[in-house]
Design an enzyme around this catalytic site. Structure first.
Site, mmCIF file in Angstrom:
data_model
loop_
_atom_site.group_PDB
_atom_site.id
_atom_site.type_symbol
_atom_site.label_atom_id
_atom_site.label_comp_id
_atom_site.label_asym_id
_atom_site.label_seq_id
_atom_site.Cartn_x
_atom_site.Cartn_y
_atom_site.Cartn_z
ATOM 1 N N ARG A 222 -15.655 2.234 3.855
ATOM 2 C CA ARG A 222 -16.638 3.202 4.341
ATOM 3 C C ARG A 222 -15.950 4.502 4.716
ATOM 4 O O ARG A 222 -16.383 5.582 4.353
ATOM 5 C CB ARG A 222 -17.405 2.661 5.544
ATOM 6 C CG ARG A 222 -18.470 3.646 6.036
ATOM 7 C CD ARG A 222 -19.173 3.144 7.273
ATOM 8 N NE ARG A 222 -20.220 4.078 7.656
ATOM 9 C CZ ARG A 222 -20.039 5.168 8.386
ATOM 10 N NH1 ARG A 222 -18.813 5.472 8.791
ATOM 11 N NH2 ARG A 222 -21.038 5.968 8.696
ATOM 12 N N GLU B 64 0.837 -1.199 0.000
ATOM 13 C CA GLU B 64 0.000 0.000 0.000
ATOM 14 C C GLU B 64 0.868 1.243 0.000
ATOM 15 O O GLU B 64 1.846 1.344 0.748
ATOM 16 C CB GLU B 64 -0.908 0.024 1.228
ATOM 17 C CG GLU B 64 -1.785 1.291 1.297
ATOM 18 C CD GLU B 64 -2.655 1.342 2.522
ATOM 19 O OE1 GLU B 64 -3.596 0.528 2.600
ATOM 20 O OE2 GLU B 64 -2.388 2.176 3.419
#
Length: 326
Positions: free
Chosen positions: A109, A19
């Site tokens: 989210r 990442e």
């Protein structure tokens, strides 16, 4: 006919990925490009790029994803968040990524911005990452259902093939989500994401292999079948440890915390973090993890050293000049 089994050809390749986050200033972009080059050379399955909540454009995140696509053979994976976004805004953003050739996403989210609380209208139309998963799938389905490839030697002729479907990752929480109202809610949420169309999951960081392995066992018993990648973060300083505990709500790993506090040198602390993450990697892989996902902090040397220490990639000779931070 399959080749006879030998010690050499039965060794399993352990998939891995990293990442990254977009450069905070244009001056950091060149250093990030070098990090991408070195990470891509190691052969990861994908490179994911984080993205902040809200907005109608991919911005710097999309620039990094395009760079990965143009300059490496590695799959770029885009983060998307629900919080602060409308259906229309999220749809425009998804189309922008798809138009850039991005076919892998991490649907999140997201947390309310500072000064805002759960339930405020500002948080947007999408209530969960499961809804975002469905929206990504629907937006792609609205595009042309097939791909056309020119046929060499036949001007104007094309070969038609099915369009590749998007890969959609979601987050998983081995020790529970901070907002979980009861102990099994995070497993039920993962089931809902799977039902919505998620193709794999990536966990939040954890500090002990049993946290991950026990969570996977609970998820499998509940009916989760998608791969669950362990998210592993090398912790190389007391300040970084304090920050990630603040962000995640994880419990303090006492042994690691003490080792980092008593070590007087930065390089010594770095080696402690590498050894801890490498042992964690070995343990989860031995326990059946389908691969590992490393949070790189835009630094290639530490995560590559973790993989080398864990025996997943060959030992690398990294010069001191390559160890800069974007």
């Amino acid at each position: 006919m399959p080749a006879p089994a030998t010690e050499e050809n039965t060794v399993r390749r352990v998939p891995f990925s990293f990442e990254l986050y977009p450069p905070r200033t244009p001056a950091n972009a060149e250093a990030l490009h070098e990090t991408i080059r070195r990470l891509a050379a190691a052969g990861p399955d994908f490179l994911s790029v984080t993205y902040g909540a809200g907005g109608s454009t991919g911005g710097r995140s999309l620039e990094v994803l395009r760079h990965i696509r143009r300059h490496t053979s590695v799959e770029p994976l885009a983060h998307l968040t629900c919080v602060g976004n409308t259906y229309a805004g999220a749809t425009r953003l998804i189309r922008e990524f798809l138009d850039a050739g991005i076919l892998s996403f991490l649907a999140l989210r997201g947390d309310p911005p500072a000064g805002h609380t759960e339930g405020e209208p500002f948080l947007g139309d999408l209530e969960s990452s499961a809804q975002l998963v469905q929206l990504i799938d629907r937006v792609q389905a609205e595009r042309a259902p097939y791909e056309e490839t020119p046929v060499p030697g036949h001007p104007g002729a094309v070969a038609v093939s099915p369009r590749r479907k998007v890969n959609i990752a979601v987050a998983a929480f081995p020790n529970g989500h901070p907002r979980s109202a009861y102990s099994t809610q995070h497993v039920e949420a993962l089931l809902a994401k799977q039902a919505a169309g998620a193709t794999f999951a990536i966990t939040q960081l954890f500090f002990h292999a049993d946290d991950y392995l026990a969570f996977v066992e609970r998820a499998r018993r509940a009916g989760v079948t998608i791969p669950i990648l362990p998210g592993i973060m090398p912790i190389t300083s007391p300040a970084r440890l304090a920050r990630v505990l603040e962000l995640t709500g994880e419990e303090l790993p006492g042994e690691l915390a003490i080792a980092l506090e008593v070590e007087p040198t930065a390089e010594g602390r770095r080696q402690i973090g590498i050894r801890w993450a490498a042992q964690l990697t070995r343990d989860v892989v031995a326990g059946g993890a389908p691969g590992v996902h490393l949070y790189a902090f835009n630094q290639h040397d530490t995560v590559l050293d973790v993989l080398a220490e864990a025996g997943i990639i060959p030992q690398l000779e990294l010069s001191s000049a390559s160890k800069g931070t974007p």
